[in-house]
Design an enzyme around this catalytic site. Sequence first.
Site, short mmCIF file in Angstrom:
data_model
loop_
_atom_site.label_atom_id
_atom_site.label_comp_id
_atom_site.label_asym_id
_atom_site.label_seq_id
_atom_site.Cartn_x
_atom_site.Cartn_y
_atom_site.Cartn_z
N SER A 197 -9.34 1.86 2.79
CA SER A 197 -8.40 2.65 2.02
C SER A 197 -7.36 1.83 1.27
CB SER A 197 -7.68 3.63 2.95
OG SER A 197 -6.98 2.95 3.98
N SER A 198 -7.35 0.49 1.47
CA SER A 198 -6.40 -0.37 0.73
C SER A 198 -7.02 -0.79 -0.60
CB SER A 198 -6.03 -1.60 1.57
OG SER A 198 -5.58 -1.24 2.85
N LYS B 5 0.83 -1.20 0.00
CA LYS B 5 0.00 0.00 0.00
C LYS B 5 0.87 1.26 0.00
CE LYS B 5 -3.94 1.82 2.70
NZ LYS B 5 -4.79 1.54 3.87
N ILE C 32 -7.62 0.76 9.95
CA ILE C 32 -7.91 1.53 11.16
C ILE C 32 -9.41 1.70 11.36
CG2 ILE C 32 -7.88 3.86 10.18
CD1 ILE C 32 -6.12 4.68 12.62
N GLY C 33 -10.21 1.17 10.41
CA GLY C 33 -11.66 1.21 10.53
C GLY C 33 -12.32 0.20 9.60
N GLY C 34 -11.47 -0.57 8.91
CA GLY C 34 -11.96 -1.56 7.96
C GLY C 34 -11.20 -1.54 6.65
N SER C 35 -10.04 -0.88 6.63
CA SER C 35 -9.35 -0.58 5.37
C SER C 35 -8.69 -1.78 4.70
CB SER C 35 -8.29 0.51 5.60
OG SER C 35 -8.92 1.72 5.93
#
Length: 575
Positions: free
Chosen positions: A209-210, A134, A230-233
């Site tokens: 975000s990934s 990433k 950090i929240g589901g990324s």
Amino acid sequence: PSAALALLCGSAAAVVVWKWLGKRQIQKKMEEARRTRDEGVKKMAKAVQQFREQVSSVQKDAILSLPLLELTGRLQEGSLSPKTVLYTYLEKALEVTQQTNCLRHFIPECEEQLQEIQRQREKGLLYGIPVSIKDHIGHKGHLSTCGLVQCLGTLVQEDSVLVKVLKRQGAIPFAMTNVPQSLFNYDCSNPIFGQTLNPFNHQKSPGGSSGGEGALIAGGGSILGIGSDIGGSIRLPSSFCGLCGLKPTAERLSVWHTHLLNVDVCSCPTPVPCTVGPMARDVDSLALCMKALLCQDMFQLDPTVPPIPFDEEVYSSSAPLRVGYYDTDGYFPLPPCMRRVVWETRGALQAAGHQLVPFSPPRIHYVMTELFLKTFFADGGRAWLDVFTGDTVDPSLKSQVNCCKIPSLGKKLLALILKPLQFLLLLKLKNVATISTCRSVKEMWNHHHQIEAYRTEFIARWRELQLDVVLCPVLGPAFTTGYPGKLLTAISSTMLYNVLNFPAGVVPVSMVTEADEEELKLYRGWCDDPWDRTLKQAVAGAVGLPVAVQCVALPWREELCLRLMKEVETLSREK
């Protein structure tokens, strides 16, 4: 008066020119970054072409179809060469990024690493495996942009610990993948490198975000990738793209020299920490990656990582599991297909001899508003807004940015006006403008204490039911591009396990059917309000796209989480 008027007009003109020059400077930086990226793609395409001219007999499709475990075996025994595998994946990655815009940059040093692994005395567990990483995972000599113009000028001076360990295990990092601007979005778009598309449907997002990792691996251009969560990324792109992804317990893997908003993650302590983890096409690949990373090199390079090697015995066990399950967290009702697969998986696990126990996570409304969102917007979003200084805000983030820009007094007035709708907002807080902030250090410490108290409460309920693991839903199927930014708090299903710091992974088990699409037409959510209708629009038109479930274990029990994921994967493939 005329002189004053002339001065006023001159000042206004100067401000306009100054702003225009600032925007022009930003535009030039973005154009230069895109030009550098495009030149790198051309160089890599030329290198691939030269390899093809030298070695024309490569069975590309046969290599790309090999699972990671089989590919590592072929590389270890010498029936495939690392060079052949690397150039095969480089060629496929070029094809996939042309279709989806998933790559931020190729890593030309991959050819040097190819030579380096052939000089190593012992072949590591990932010998000859091309790995994508990433954007913000530090690689020496390259940018960690986070999709921000302010990050375009500084090259990373040292490989992150994660990259160092991958290299020592024989892996070849070959590409860095695209991310949403500031990483705080589960779409995948930024003003510099543009929108990344889902390889199965170009109208859909790969998640974030990934998201660049998700698109590249799902498209076949990488066999193993490293994302962050950090929240589901990690889990959301895995859900949207039909991949397996694992979010480990924070600090199970090193985040040293992993950059978040142009600062080292380790320098930003937070009660909801960032973690890095693998993404791949099957669960065995995740297990092999974890086994390779959890080695003495990792523990020596980063002494903050507990020296706990991968427990193969737990992962390979066939003992029946006691599995808690739920199909909704009571906060954001998911589309019918996501709940369907939880019940189907529950039935399959029960038929396979496992014990299934109903489980209900406590107080999700409180967790979402008071614990998770308050962690990131404790200052009203000012620190987050600062990263956009001198930058162009991506359209997918504009609504969130505009909410944070509302002055404190305006937010208080807004909260007062919306007080009659308090029950609705508790069910569906979709707007960061109404999130309470931490107004003092004492309040911040109290906030940290509340998170620890909730973890204690959750673990007590888990142990009361004597659970080994939990099966639950994950957000999906893939959203239409642009919609994730409108539904920030739809991620409650993944966010919960960041707050708890539990290992959690995603496994694809089915696809959206015509029947699911028909049932979606009847979806009303909790209130059939604008947010429910927006979710309905976001996931419509998804027939044939992957549908996944989420598997969870207690902290530091990644092997047990992977064990459940493997069981779910095996049962779903048999079906």
